[in-house]
Design an enzyme around this catalytic site. Sequence first.
Site, PDB file in Angstrom:
ATOM      1  CG  ASN A 160      -1.956  -1.114   1.135  1.00  0.00           C
ATOM      2  OD1 ASN A 160      -2.932  -1.004   0.412  1.00  0.00           O
ATOM      3  ND2 ASN A 160      -1.710  -2.202   1.872  1.00  0.00           N
ATOM      4  CD  GLU A 161       4.684   1.475  -2.793  1.00  0.00           C
ATOM      5  OE1 GLU A 161       5.025   2.098  -1.769  1.00  0.00           O
ATOM      6  OE2 GLU A 161       5.471   0.732  -3.400  1.00  0.00           O
ATOM      7  N   PRO A 162       2.256   5.241  -0.866  1.00  0.00           N
ATOM      8  CG  PRO A 162       4.039   6.686  -0.399  1.00  0.00           C
ATOM      9  CD  PRO A 162       3.732   5.292  -0.889  1.00  0.00           C
ATOM     10  CB  SER A 164      -2.746   3.197   0.044  1.00  0.00           C
ATOM     11  OG  SER A 164      -1.957   2.624  -0.976  1.00  0.00           O
ATOM     12  CB  THR A 179       8.581   0.173  -3.266  1.00  0.00           C
ATOM     13  OG1 THR A 179       7.878   0.894  -2.247  1.00  0.00           O
ATOM     14  CG2 THR A 179       8.390  -1.317  -3.066  1.00  0.00           C
TER      15      THR A 179
END
Length: 636
Positions: A160-162, A164, A179
């Site tokens: 869940n990347e920035p 999300s 990532t």
Amino acid sequence: MDNSILKSHLEKVATGVFDNRDEGSVYVAQQIASLIKEKNKLNKPTLLGLATGSTPLLVYKELIRIHREEGLTFKNVITFNLDEYFPMAPEDSHSYHMFMWESFFAHIDIDSSNVHIPKGTLSLQEVEAYCLAYDSKIQSLGGLDIQVLGIGRSGHIGFNEPGSLPTDRTRLVNLNRITIDDASQDFGGAENVPTKAITMGVKTILQAKRIFLLAWGNGKADVVRQAAEGAMTADVPASFLQQHSDCLFVLDTMAASRLSRFETPWLIGECEWDSKMQKKAIIWLSKQSGKPILKLTESDYKTWGLNALLKKFGSAYDLNIETHNILQQTITGWPGGKPGSDDKTRPERSEPFPKRVLVFSPHPDDDVISMGGTLIRLAEQKHEVHVAYQTSGNIAVFDDDALRFTDFAKAFAHKFGVSVDQFDALHKDITSHLVANSGNGNAYDKVLSVKGLIRQGEATAACRYSGVKEENIHFLDLPFYETGNVKKKPLSSADVDIIVDLLRRVQPHQIFAAGDLQDPHGTHAVCLKAIFEALKVVKSDDWASDCWVWLYRGAWQEWDIEDIEMAVPISPDELMKKRKAIFKHQSQKDEPVFPGKDKREFWQRAEDRNRATARLYDQLGLTEYEAIEAFKRYVF
């Protein structure tokens, strides 16, 4: 574990701080094991949400031990993994499916039908329905009892990347550049890292009954602080864990170091004012106020919340003088000790002189990158300097360089008529493998040998340039490293015995070792542990009672100034000489195989860091230098 405060008023989630990752991992494993035992007695399944990567490895190792030695059964355990790269075949060595089976599932008695890992082989058309079914199955079984998480530098949990949101469910996502960069070492370059992944969503994670977020090392300290103390924001998805009723951040001291209760405890409440805390607070005050230490006033102390320090120790004048003198006394141009001098206020003792100095370097270039100026100074001041390269560093050489040096060896043999036929056969063997296995040269032991020789030659050239005698260069080739890939073997007695043997042969008065634990699971950490274990073995030897150990940091970080106990000034000319020593490592020049997260070259990182340390000393009111290399003493 620091039980004094599990949640300060600035922390919006409970935090358990352990002395090291081993203790934190055992704690989490025991919590999981206790739950499994309880539910087994009730004949109820235990649902575990599991993470991959290096962070939870010791948790899995401890659960395996409990299974084998204490009889814990996993037959009634159902697992759901957080994520998987997309696309990714389960048999691929980079897949999380392979990781989980090799690291955990193959060593316990879990039913394979109870293992759920997102599929990386779906077509795009199948993904949405599959993700809905993944969440539905978790809920139909009663929901996750425990969810284990790591945290990425971008603040991600799972993938869940920035950006999300707490309403997101399991889905296909695009991976953040940070990532991808962090995964590049495992994949042999960022260009080989998948750009997508299937991940449990934040909502799926938050529905777990209990959550453990694990974080180890300085590299996670800043993002841990943002997630624990900052506002809940999609910029740091881990911050959404603040709304969970039973979430614990499990941290080692390094990952917790930026939390306010450790970084600025005087702003939290009552503080134990020992000498180290006093120095830390006054340095902090100097930075905050923008004033050199000797110009700080009582008004500054009161304005910035240090009334208690003033009350306990007296006037600002006395505090300033004492702290300034402590910092001044860390600075020395004689890292091996100045002969015939009064050494009461110097970081190193004056006698014996000259000293036998043993510099440990995890890779074949860490010595000159991290302490090249000090290394050169020690040699110039006539100490008997030894350098021990703990690992071959062979996987950090491009295949093209191996091919180029193999061509050179063949041409050399032909030029001087040295066993030409044998050289030709060996040349054909190595080059044919490199051509047929583009980008995978490390799979062949002869290619690794060539790469190891390349790095040995570079290290020898750098030592020679720095003034170290060739007979004092030691290539240890510790066995744990020699796997041909990024994943290494566990440290063993064979590794420690090699270091013990060297220590007893050299019998040093002074040891320098890499204390850079930015990546607590990397080579530096294992190499340091090997040294510490070896020092335990030799501690009772007569020579060891007169041996001091100094820890340096690598290219990625420096000691906090309050931790520095020896600061070695580097002049402009010496800094240039250090740069030229680093340049001897040509295979790491311009674009190394494993550049890390920082895109600057190693010499640039080293110089920027050394200059920044000198600048900080200058800003605090100390003498202005071009650059400084810093060390912290370790007492064994």
